[in-house]
Scaffold this active site. Structure first.
Site, mmCIF file in Angstrom:
data_model
loop_
_atom_site.group_PDB
_atom_site.id
_atom_site.type_symbol
_atom_site.label_atom_id
_atom_site.label_comp_id
_atom_site.label_asym_id
_atom_site.label_seq_id
_atom_site.Cartn_x
_atom_site.Cartn_y
_atom_site.Cartn_z
ATOM 1 N N ASP A 1 10.736 -10.646 20.576
ATOM 2 C CA ASP A 1 10.758 -11.847 19.280
ATOM 3 C C ASP A 1 12.102 -11.535 19.009
ATOM 4 O O ASP A 1 12.452 -10.418 17.878
ATOM 5 C CB ASP A 1 9.733 -11.885 18.518
ATOM 6 C CG ASP A 1 10.420 -13.188 17.713
ATOM 7 O OD1 ASP A 1 10.817 -13.233 17.134
ATOM 8 O OD2 ASP A 1 9.108 -12.456 16.203
ATOM 9 N N GLU B 1 5.506 -7.008 17.338
ATOM 10 C CA GLU B 1 5.305 -7.311 15.486
ATOM 11 C C GLU B 1 3.808 -6.778 15.581
ATOM 12 O O GLU B 1 2.112 -7.351 15.266
ATOM 13 C CB GLU B 1 4.840 -8.769 15.234
ATOM 14 C CG GLU B 1 4.532 -8.983 13.807
ATOM 15 C CD GLU B 1 4.454 -10.755 12.734
ATOM 16 O OE1 GLU B 1 5.169 -10.761 11.203
ATOM 17 O OE2 GLU B 1 5.243 -11.349 13.739
ATOM 18 N N ASP C 1 11.868 -16.392 21.705
ATOM 19 C CA ASP C 1 11.125 -15.504 22.448
ATOM 20 C C ASP C 1 12.090 -15.471 24.331
ATOM 21 O O ASP C 1 11.679 -16.287 24.438
ATOM 22 C CB ASP C 1 9.161 -15.313 22.576
ATOM 23 C CG ASP C 1 8.886 -15.257 21.594
ATOM 24 O OD1 ASP C 1 8.713 -14.069 20.661
ATOM 25 O OD2 ASP C 1 8.404 -15.978 20.191
ATOM 26 N N TYR D 1 11.491 -6.094 18.497
ATOM 27 C CA TYR D 1 11.348 -7.432 17.806
ATOM 28 C C TYR D 1 12.699 -7.122 16.258
ATOM 29 O O TYR D 1 13.050 -6.580 15.545
ATOM 30 C CB TYR D 1 9.532 -6.989 17.290
ATOM 31 C CG TYR D 1 9.209 -8.054 15.326
ATOM 32 C CD1 TYR D 1 9.743 -9.356 15.341
ATOM 33 C CD2 TYR D 1 8.932 -7.797 14.475
ATOM 34 C CE1 TYR D 1 9.575 -9.860 14.251
ATOM 35 C CE2 TYR D 1 8.617 -8.314 13.721
ATOM 36 C CZ TYR D 1 8.733 -9.562 13.754
ATOM 37 O OH TYR D 1 8.489 -10.207 12.071
ATOM 38 N N ASP E 1 1.052 -17.164 16.211
ATOM 39 C CA ASP E 1 1.426 -17.945 15.572
ATOM 40 C C ASP E 1 3.208 -18.190 16.597
ATOM 41 O O ASP E 1 3.963 -19.128 17.303
ATOM 42 C CB ASP E 1 2.178 -17.961 14.833
ATOM 43 C CG ASP E 1 2.897 -16.870 14.292
ATOM 44 O OD1 ASP E 1 2.540 -16.043 14.780
ATOM 45 O OD2 ASP E 1 3.442 -16.437 13.146
ATOM 46 N N HIS E 2 2.659 -17.389 17.867
ATOM 47 C CA HIS E 2 3.995 -17.368 19.105
ATOM 48 C C HIS E 2 2.942 -16.809 20.473
ATOM 49 O O HIS E 2 1.615 -16.923 20.517
ATOM 50 C CB HIS E 2 4.683 -15.788 18.949
ATOM 51 C CG HIS E 2 5.584 -15.618 18.206
ATOM 52 N ND1 HIS E 2 7.044 -15.754 18.229
ATOM 53 C CD2 HIS E 2 5.779 -15.444 16.695
ATOM 54 C CE1 HIS E 2 7.595 -15.749 17.674
ATOM 55 N NE2 HIS E 2 6.773 -15.368 16.421
ATOM 56 N N ASP F 1 2.040 -11.086 16.264
ATOM 57 C CA ASP F 1 0.987 -11.622 15.059
ATOM 58 C C ASP F 1 0.069 -10.908 14.476
ATOM 59 O O ASP F 1 -0.884 -10.705 13.826
ATOM 60 C CB ASP F 1 0.914 -13.080 14.934
ATOM 61 C CG ASP F 1 1.481 -13.166 12.798
ATOM 62 O OD1 ASP F 1 1.858 -12.332 12.415
ATOM 63 O OD2 ASP F 1 0.120 -14.229 12.541
ATOM 64 N N ASN G 1 13.960 -14.039 17.621
ATOM 65 C CA ASN G 1 14.124 -14.224 15.810
ATOM 66 C C ASN G 1 15.184 -15.025 15.726
ATOM 67 O O ASN G 1 16.443 -15.073 14.597
ATOM 68 C CB ASN G 1 14.183 -12.771 14.966
ATOM 69 C CG ASN G 1 12.714 -13.256 14.395
ATOM 70 O OD1 ASN G 1 12.487 -14.221 13.705
ATOM 71 N ND2 ASN G 1 12.088 -12.195 14.148
#
Length: 318
Positions: free
Chosen positions: A210, A96, A283, A171, A308-309, A70, A212
């Site tokens: 990630d 990210e 993830d 990502y 945040d991950h 992030d 998603n």
């Protein structure tokens, strides 16, 4: 092989947090269920001790870590590099990064051993998307993107070929608040699946990053309230299932821990979601089936802060 284990919040990028109590069975049970559904119960995840041998007893020879940071600069300020130094992976994959290659923080050069570094970012969007791959060993070959112009503008994929496998870090695009990019996400999923199938036909494949999507209800805290939110729509879940079947690939964590609940890798910054473990498992390490005999462990480092991950770690005995 023997199994090692034992069932959300909102997709990243700020979708609304929803919770829904479970069915009432008794007053006491109802209160407990209401608390857990609201993210207030004792629904925490404890990362078990690392298993560093394969099913046949071979010791692990490769350790790969993946982390959606992030934003590289913010992650470094939050001491993310300290965790990497302690974890000491052979390969580190970052998503990210939000950083063009000519603006990479100098601190990245301080990572011991990870001297082979590869970066991809959008050429026209500073502070958006981006991935990195850092390795102790020099890959045989490195490429960027999936060979499709529509999907290669946002710096989302790096491919590194090694002697015994190909590593892809990705990502995957978020369908977005209000699902504004869901149609694009579906086109991505189809193109990405075809690309990975081609890679896997030549050499065993490891896909990490990630992705998603929370694949099953066990993979997020509040599934009932999120079926129309990015990351848990029927279309995204179906696309992930088709990826597993068509390439084919195995979800390394669920292979080892098929029934382990509350194992998440992402928590929105809102509403104290992380402290309550109102999260999503977005993830993954996905493996070619031929690599499963080499799989020692697939870890979720949920206590590691900085984003945040949280990071995830894979052990292989190659």
């Amino acid at each position: 092989m023997p199994k090692r284990g034992k069932k959300g919040a909102v997709a990243e990028d700020g979708d609304e947090l929803r919770t829904e109590p479970e069915a009432k069975k008794s007053k006491t049970a109802a209160k407990k269920n209401d608390k857990e559904a609201a993210g207030e119960g004792p629904a925490l995840y404890e990362d078990p001790p690392d298993q560093k041998t394969s099913p046949s007893g071979k010791p692990a020879t490769l350790k790969i870590c993946s982390w959606n940071v992030d934003g590289l600069r913010a992650w470094i300020k939050k001491k993310g590099l300290d965790w990497v130094k302690e974890e000491a992976p052979d390969i580190l994959c970052l998503q990210e990064t939000k950083c063009s290659e000519n603006k990479l923080p100098a601190e990245l050069q301080e990572l011991p051993g990870l001297s082979h570094q590869y970066w991809s970012a959008p050429s026209d969007k500073e502070g958006y998307s981006g991935v990195g791959l850092l390795s102790r060993q020099c890959p045989l070959k490195v490429s960027y993107g999936i060979g499709d112009e529509e999907h290669d503008q946002e710096g989302r994929v790096i491919v590194a070929e090694f002697d015994s496998f190909v590593l892809v870090t990705a990502y995957v695009p978020n369908a977005g608040r209000g699902l504004v990019r869901l149609e694009y996400r579906q086109r991505w999923d189809e193109a990405f699946r075809k690309f990975l199938k081609g890679l896997a036909s030549r050499k065993p494949l490891v896909l990490c990053g990630d992705l998603n999507v929370a694949h099953e209800e066990i993979d997020l805290r509040n599934p009932k309230g999120n079926k129309k939110n990015a990351g848990f729509t029927p279309q995204e879940r179906q696309g992930f299932g088709e990826l597993l079947q068509a390439v084919p690939l195995a979800d390394s964590f669920r292979h080892l821990y098929p029934n382990t609940p509350y194992a998440y890798t992402f928590w929105t910054y809102m509403m104290n979601a992380r402290s309550k473990n109102v999260g999503w498992r977005l993830d993954y390490f996905l493996l070619s089936h031929s690599l499963l005999p080499a799989l020692c462990d697939s870890k979720i480092r949920s206590k590691a802060l900085g984003s945040d991950h949280c990071p995830i770690t894979l052990y292989l005995a190659l």
